[in-house]
Design an enzyme around this catalytic site. Structure first.
Site, short mmCIF file in Angstrom:
data_model
loop_
_atom_site.label_atom_id
_atom_site.label_comp_id
_atom_site.label_asym_id
_atom_site.label_seq_id
_atom_site.Cartn_x
_atom_site.Cartn_y
_atom_site.Cartn_z
N LYS A 118 68.11 -8.16 -24.25
CA LYS A 118 67.44 -8.26 -25.82
C LYS A 118 68.31 -8.95 -26.94
O LYS A 118 67.81 -9.79 -27.52
CB LYS A 118 66.89 -6.93 -26.26
N HIS B 234 51.42 -24.00 14.66
CA HIS B 234 50.62 -24.20 13.41
C HIS B 234 49.93 -22.71 13.23
O HIS B 234 48.67 -22.71 13.01
CB HIS B 234 49.67 -25.13 13.29
#
Length: 507
Positions: free
Chosen positions: A134, A271
């Protein structure tokens, strides 16, 4: 200048500790971290020297104190903040090095209990990390031992050697570290419906960078679920060039297909669809039948086995170009033979399918999440809806075909004969076109085969087309408003048909 070090993972702790000490930082640390620093010959104060309190509750409370968090959170460019620190005898803390208890490792051990899990939930660590991140413009936060090396080099050039952009990147990594940690805890504690919560996070870890994504202009990376040990993301690569994005997709499709079967199974994937799939007690026969499902499409495909690959099976693959072989293991002679193929990638997958409890697909602005299609169905519960019942041979093929259809893109039609896939139609906007494609792939082999449809047959033309090619039996979910017409066409052609009552779309 002060640096606070409190880490569970002590990898290269001496590297960062010595760099900070040499740069003039006073080292402050906790428990075992303090002991490790002293063993490395580095002077360090105990956190208790700053707080005036000993570590409490068996180490559960060490750093949760204003003397620590005031020193981290104070804004150096706010005179009132600095005055408050001075008035209360608190010194600023400029660097925090911290990482967390091994929660995932703890809950992944065989026999791990809820008590084990709770004891490995870090409280002070995440609080230190969040507070430091922070206030990253003023406090350097380091959570990854992989960053110690380059930071040690920078420390030699003074406190300002780490740029604001680098501080921001370290803070981002820190918040992500805590977020992934909290996600693992939340997932562990979640019971019942995994989709019951109003919020969901996944907490995956990067396993590898990829050369690119699906196409060369796209970036790509593989991430692992830390709470799942099996699956393609956890595979070990035993041979071959690095895997591509498409290799991984197809390898996963192949692995999911073969691990759906209890008997010895082999799949050939192209595929994302199986162009070959077969089961047989003899692995080499299973491979040969899978390959013969579509010998043209097998070129450049992915082969998966659900049993360790035998030498004879490896020899049977000679002469066919495959991108990847996937299996739970390899006999030594089989692995030696496969490693002689320069362009082949060889993967060993631990455990079972390892797909996790959820399927996740991103859409614009969000994600679709669903439970996996892992329903355990009993063919004995299926309903025969035609005058003719399937023979025992046909019923075995229908059960196989129904599982195979689950792994084909919708609208999915598969043809099976002798527990081997001989034709499929995938991804078509209408189902009858998928029927025609499957028949075209099967050719003369279609006569006497069985057909599986992943969803209901909306019109009788599906059965009519299949019947003209000699298909003997059909399995489908049923539930169309025209079921009567479909059944009547099957009866007219002497085709046996069973309804499962379950759909298996795969878009």
């Amino acid at each position: 200048m002060k640096a606070l070090l409190s880490v569970f993972d002590k990898t290269d702790l001496e590297v960062i500790g010595r760099a900070l000490s040499d740069a003039g930082y006073e080292l402050v640390s906790t428990g075992n971290t303090h002991r490790s620093l002293e063993e490395a010959g580095l002077a360090a104060r105990q956190v208790s020297d700053l707080t005036g309190l000993p570590e409490m509750l068996g180490g559960r409370v060490k750093t949760l104190h204003p003397a620590i968090h005031g020193g981290i959170l104070a804004l150096r460019d706010r005179p009132d903040h600095m005055t408050e620190l001075s008035d209360n005898g608190i010194g600023a803390i400029d660097v925090v090095v911290s990482n967390l208890y091994p929660f995932v490792d703890a809950v992944s051990r065989p026999g791990a209990t809820l008590g084990d899990a709770l004891e490995n939930i870090d409280i002070g660590g995440p609080t230190l990390i969040r507070a430091s991140a922070k206030n990253f413009p003023h406090v350097l936060i380091v959570v990854d031992p992989g960053d110690y090396g380059w930071l040690a080099e920078r420390m030699a050039n003074g406190p300002g050697a780490v740029s604001m952009e680098e501080r921001r990147a370290l803070a981002q990594k820190a918040f992500q570290h805590v977020a992934a940690y909290d996600t693992a805890i939340a997932r562990y504690l979640r019971e019942g419906d995994p989709l019951s919560g109003a919020e969901i996070t996944f907490g995956y870890r990067k396993a590898s960078e990829l050369r690119y994504g699906e196409n060369p202009h796209q970036s790509g990376a593989l991430y692992r679920d830390p709470l799942v040990s099996g699956g393609i993301a956890g595979a070990s690569q035993l041979h071959g060039a690095p895997l591509s994005y498409n290799n991984i997709l197809d390898a996963d499709a192949a692995w999911r297909a073969v691990t759906d079967f209890e008997d010895t199974a082999v799949a050939v994937i192209k595929h994302n669809n199986p162009c070959g799939l077969a089961v047989h007690s003899d692995q080499t026969v299973a491979y040969q039948r899978a390959f013969e499902g579509d010998t043209v499409s097998a070129y450049g495909g992915i082969v998966a086995f659900n049993r360790p690959v035998q030498a004879e099976s490896a020899r049977a693959m000679r002469g066919v170009f495959y991108e990847v072989v996937v299996a739970p293991g390899y006999d030594p002679d089989a692995l030696e033979a496969l490693r002689r193929r320069r362009n082949l990638r060889v993967l060993e997958v631990p455990g079972t399918q390892g797909g996790g409890a959820l399927d996740i697909r991103l859409v614009s602005g969000g994600a679709l999440v669903q439970t996996t299609d892992a329903l355990d169905e009993d063919p004995a519960a299926w309903r025969v809806v035609t005058d003719r019942r399937p023979t025992d041979r046909e019923m075995a093929d229908l059960a196989f075909a129904w599982k195979a259809a689950k792994h084909v893109k919708s609208n999915a039609i598969v043809l099976v004969k002798g527990l081997a896939l001989i034709g499929l139609g995938a991804g078509q906007p209408n189902r009858v076109n998928s029927v025609r494609l499957s028949l075209n792939a099967a050719g003369d082999r279609a006569a006497g085969s069985v057909l599986a449809s992943d969803a209901l047959m909306p019109f009788a033309d599906n059965v009519e087309t299949a019947g003209e090619a000699g298909v003997a039996a059909v399995v489908q979910p049923g539930g169309s408003i025209r079921d009567g017409e479909v059944i009547a066409e099957a009866n007219r052609r002497g085709i046996a048909m069973v309804f499962t009552g379950v759909r298996h779309f795969r878009h």
